[in-house]
Write an enzyme that holds these catalytic residues in place. Structure first.
Site, PDB file in Angstrom:
ATOM      1  N   GLU A 434       0.831  -1.192   0.000  1.00 42.22           N
ATOM      2  CA  GLU A 434       0.000   0.000   0.000  1.00 42.22           C
ATOM      3  C   GLU A 434       0.876   1.257   0.000  1.00 42.22           C
ATOM      4  O   GLU A 434       1.682   1.458   0.895  1.00 42.22           O
ATOM      5  CB  GLU A 434      -0.882  -0.082   1.265  1.00 42.22           C
ATOM      6  CG  GLU A 434      -1.344   1.224   1.824  1.00 42.22           C
ATOM      7  CD  GLU A 434      -1.887   1.068   3.255  1.00 42.22           C
ATOM      8  OE1 GLU A 434      -1.848  -0.045   3.838  1.00 42.22           O
ATOM      9  OE2 GLU A 434      -2.349   2.069   3.787  1.00 42.22           O
ATOM     10  N   ASP A 512      -0.609  -1.516   6.041  1.00 47.36           N
ATOM     11  CA  ASP A 512      -0.448  -1.020   7.413  1.00 47.36           C
ATOM     12  C   ASP A 512      -1.300  -1.837   8.375  1.00 47.36           C
ATOM     13  O   ASP A 512      -2.349  -2.341   8.018  1.00 47.36           O
ATOM     14  CB  ASP A 512      -0.908   0.444   7.497  1.00 47.36           C
ATOM     15  CG  ASP A 512       0.089   1.376   6.832  1.00 47.36           C
ATOM     16  OD1 ASP A 512       1.233   0.924   6.590  1.00 47.36           O
ATOM     17  OD2 ASP A 512      -0.281   2.525   6.545  1.00 47.36           O
ATOM     18  N   ASP A 514      -3.396  -1.045  10.516  1.00 44.80           N
ATOM     19  CA  ASP A 514      -4.442  -0.208  11.113  1.00 44.80           C
ATOM     20  C   ASP A 514      -5.731  -0.382  10.318  1.00 44.80           C
ATOM     21  O   ASP A 514      -5.800  -1.186   9.404  1.00 44.80           O
ATOM     22  CB  ASP A 514      -3.998   1.258  11.165  1.00 44.80           C
ATOM     23  CG  ASP A 514      -3.771   1.835   9.765  1.00 44.80           C
ATOM     24  OD1 ASP A 514      -4.049   1.118   8.769  1.00 44.80           O
ATOM     25  OD2 ASP A 514      -3.319   2.977   9.651  1.00 44.80           O
ATOM     26  N   ASP A 516      -7.330   1.506   8.151  1.00 44.72           N
ATOM     27  CA  ASP A 516      -7.219   1.762   6.717  1.00 44.72           C
ATOM     28  C   ASP A 516      -6.500   0.624   6.015  1.00 44.72           C
ATOM     29  O   ASP A 516      -6.890   0.191   4.941  1.00 44.72           O
ATOM     30  CB  ASP A 516      -6.433   3.056   6.480  1.00 44.72           C
ATOM     31  CG  ASP A 516      -7.368   4.233   6.291  1.00 44.72           C
ATOM     32  OD1 ASP A 516      -8.597   4.006   6.349  1.00 44.72           O
ATOM     33  OD2 ASP A 516      -6.857   5.347   6.099  1.00 44.72           O
TER      34      ASP A 516
END
Ligand code: 0RA
Length: 649
Positions: A434, A512, A514, A516
């Protein structure tokens, strides 16, 4: 064996039976497919099938499954109870014959319409042969009878153990660990999904499942009960829970055609995907077969006829193909076949020729009636088909463009790809990362010999909500195709994959840690699930798991992957001087850290995404819930990372 020992005077038949049972133990895969998780759970289905047969014959309304604390499993029904009287031909109780003779099943009961049968229809004796212990209890005629077995051999004769006003059969078995070496514990989710499915396929039966190993929040064991009054139409509602129907009601039929019981239910929704589930004698025919092709033919012919007569298709400049009639269609087809011939790699493809016409006729009649009686819905369906045909045409043009481009540039790789030097695909892996910044770190941190990096820009297209041509026009997605060396689409099958030139054996999604990041992983997974499913089924798709924390004290540095690990480490390190760094994104790590924690095959943990027959339906529901039209629980699901928990290996 001494001839004088009367206990050991087996009849020729029982010697054969014994050999049969020993053969099951020698070659278990021939009977139950494999000795892994599938085979283990297959044992349960085999026992439950007998109870379903009893229910289909009209004598049983309830089936209870319990996973016991000692990891044995019990199946109890309220049927007639397996007869315990002496079997004339065998000279032992009928119960013993059923339990110890391969292929005996319920065959001596001519009235019973035995069609459910396991995948191989091998019967409960096979379960017995593969169990270190099995106890059968029969409640009949006011009495309770019992017989126990070990590895398929009776430990005792059938004993009357008391009075009972119950009726039915209770089988408790412990799979033999000598046979099932890898997986010995039953999985609640696998079993409960199958029980739900069985309750839809056999309406009116109550099937419950309880897991005594797992105590829930309320202090009681995990428990579910399934009962379907309407059968397949409820199945459709369940499958399409998070999709939006575009017609008023579920189209359904139930009846017999040429002596073949056929049941079909279907609906059109606003999605672009086709979801067909077909069953023969309650077995999911994953590879399809004659019943499925009969369904397709009936559907296409009837709708085509209707569309042509409606005049709506007059101005179309291109043909409508079979695919177009099934965009946004969810359907379940269930047939009962007395002597099914299963073909194909996994023996889940129906071969019986006669079934095709039966289903095709049934579907044509059902649809003709519906279309005639529901003109508004009919118009909606035809319009949907036309839109699908137009989109397919646009997709073909987009595809041809990619193909032309690939040819012109000599199959050039996307500029953003940092390829590896190794050329043997089996040794190579590619990280889909990403964002460009994380991509940069990954590029520095990787082993360039066998690891390639493809950075993806932000959130990739949600393919669940996009028509095919938009997917093929999307630049990030085209980069994935070219980087992987996967080509798409033939004229007959627009989603057919050509994997011959696959350039990497492992495809690793690295995002990541998290919210998102997990959303992006889910978007990428959705793409693989819809457009490169073979790679998911083949176990080629992985998710990297970067750590969440770095816990430091002095020069001691340890990574933590969750809050609990972090807290434990902090405790271990002592109270003072401990610093905790939370990684917000991959970009925050330096290249060495990323290599150590997430990319180095020696130290990393990859989650392999798995998809097999047992969870494909659930996966289907998950992806449509997660990525489909707005549904409130979706966001929560994503935040909880539930998709991983559900579909991971
Ligand atoms: C053969 C004959 C009869 C019942 C069954 C088999 C039977 C088998 C199983 C296996 C699990 N549950 C079962 N319930 C019944 C009935 C013969 C009679 O009573 O007339």
């Amino acid at each position: 064996m001494s001839k004088n020992n009367s206990k050991n005077q087996y009849s020729a038949d029982s010697i054969q039976a014994l050999e049969g049972m020993e053969h099951v133990r020698k070659r278990p895969s021939m009977y139950i497919g494999d000795v892994g998780s599938r085979g283990l759970h297959h044992l349960v289905y085999e026992v439950v099938d007998n109870s379903i047969d009893e229910a289909m014959a009209g004598y049983c309304s309830s089936i209870k499954i319990e996973i016991n604390k000692d990891s044995s499993l019990s199946v109890e029904d309220n049927g007639r109870g397996i007869p315990v009287g002496i079997h004339k031909k065998e000279g032992v109780s009928a119960l013993e014959v059923v339990m110890t003779k391969i292929g005996a099943g319920g065959k001596f009961d001519k009235d019973s319409y035995k069609v459910s049968g396991g995948l191989h229809g091998v019967g409960v004796s096979c379960v017995n042969a593969l169990s270190e212990s099995l106890t059968a209890i029969v409640y009949r005629d006011g009495k309770e009878y019992e017989q126990t077995y070990s590895k398929g051999k009776p430990v005792s004769a059938v004993k009357e153990i008391g009075n009972s006003n119950k009726r039915g059969t209770l089988v408790t078995f412990t799979p033999d660990k000598e046979i099932f070496k890898e997986v010995t514990e039953f999985d609640y989710d696998i079993l409960s999904n199958r029980m739900r499915e069985l309750s839809f396929l056999n309406k009116g039966i109550t099937i419950s499942i309880k897991d005594n190993r797992k105590i829930g929040k309320d202090g009681n064991p995990l428990y579910e009960t399934f009962h379907s009054k309407e059968g397949l139409s409820e199945f459709i509602k369940y499958l399409d829970e998070s999709r939006e129907p575009i017609i008023n009601s579920i189209i359904k039929m139930e009846g017999e055609k040429n002596d073949i019981p056929v049941e079909v239910a279907m609906i059109y929704n606003s999605s672009f995907s086709e979801n067909l589930y077909s069953y023969v004698n309650n077995i999911n025919t994953h590879e399809g077969g004659t019943h499925l092709s009969g369904f397709r033919r009936g559907l296409t012919n009837t709708l085509k006829k209707y569309a042509d007569s409606s005049g709506l298709t007059d101005k179309l400049k291109f043909d409508i193909s079979g695919d177009d009639f099934r965009e946004g269609l969810t359907a379940v087809i269930s047939v009962k076949v007395a002597e099914p011939q299963f073909e194909g790699q996994t023996k889940t493809k129906l071969g019986n020729r006669e079934v095709s016409a039966a289903v095709s006729q049934a579907v044509s009649e059902m649809l003709e009636n519906y279309l005639e009686e529901n003109p508004n819905d009919s118009k909606i369906i035809v319009q949907k088909v036309i839109l699908a045909a137009q989109a397919r045409n646009a997709a073909r043009q987009a595809r041809e463009m990619i193909q032309r481009k690939t040819v012109m540039t000599g199959g050039g790789l996307p500029g953003k790809l940092s390829d590896c030097s190794e050329t043997d695909p089996l040794k190579c892996e590619v990280f889909l990362v990403e964002g460009d910044s994380a991509g940069g770190t990954a590029k520095q941190g990787r082993d360039r010999v066998f690891q390639a990096i493809l950075p993806l820009r932000g959130k990739i297209l949600n393919v669940e909500k996009a028509q095919q041509h938009r997917v093929f026009e999307n630049e990030e997605i085209r980069n994935i195709y070219t980087a992987l060396g996967v080509s798409i689409g033939t004229e007959e099958d627009s989603k057919a994959l050509n994997l011959e030139k696959l350039r990497y054996n492992k495809i690793i999604i690295m995002c990541d840690a998290d919210v998102d990041g997990s959303h992006i992983s889910t978007l990428i997974l959705t793409f693989f699930f819809r457009y490169m499913r073979e790679l998911v089924e083949g176990g080629n798709v992985y998710i990297a798991t970067p750590p969440l924390y770095l816990v430091k004290k002095g020069n001691k540095k340890v990574y933590a992957w969750n809050d609990k690990e972090r807290d434990n480490l902090a405790k271990e390190f002592g109270s003072s001087g401990v610093s905790i760094q939370r990684y917000k994104g991959l970009g925050e790590m330096n290249a060495d850290q990323l290599w150590d924690t997430t990319m180095n095959p020696e130290t990393r943990t990859l989650r392999q995404i798995s998809l097999n027959f047992d969870n494909s339906q659930e996966a289907e529901r998950w992806f449509s819930t997660l990525m489909g039209d707005d549904v409130p629980p979706r966001r929560k699901f994503i935040e909880e990372n539930a998709v991983y928990a559900k579909i991971d290996a």
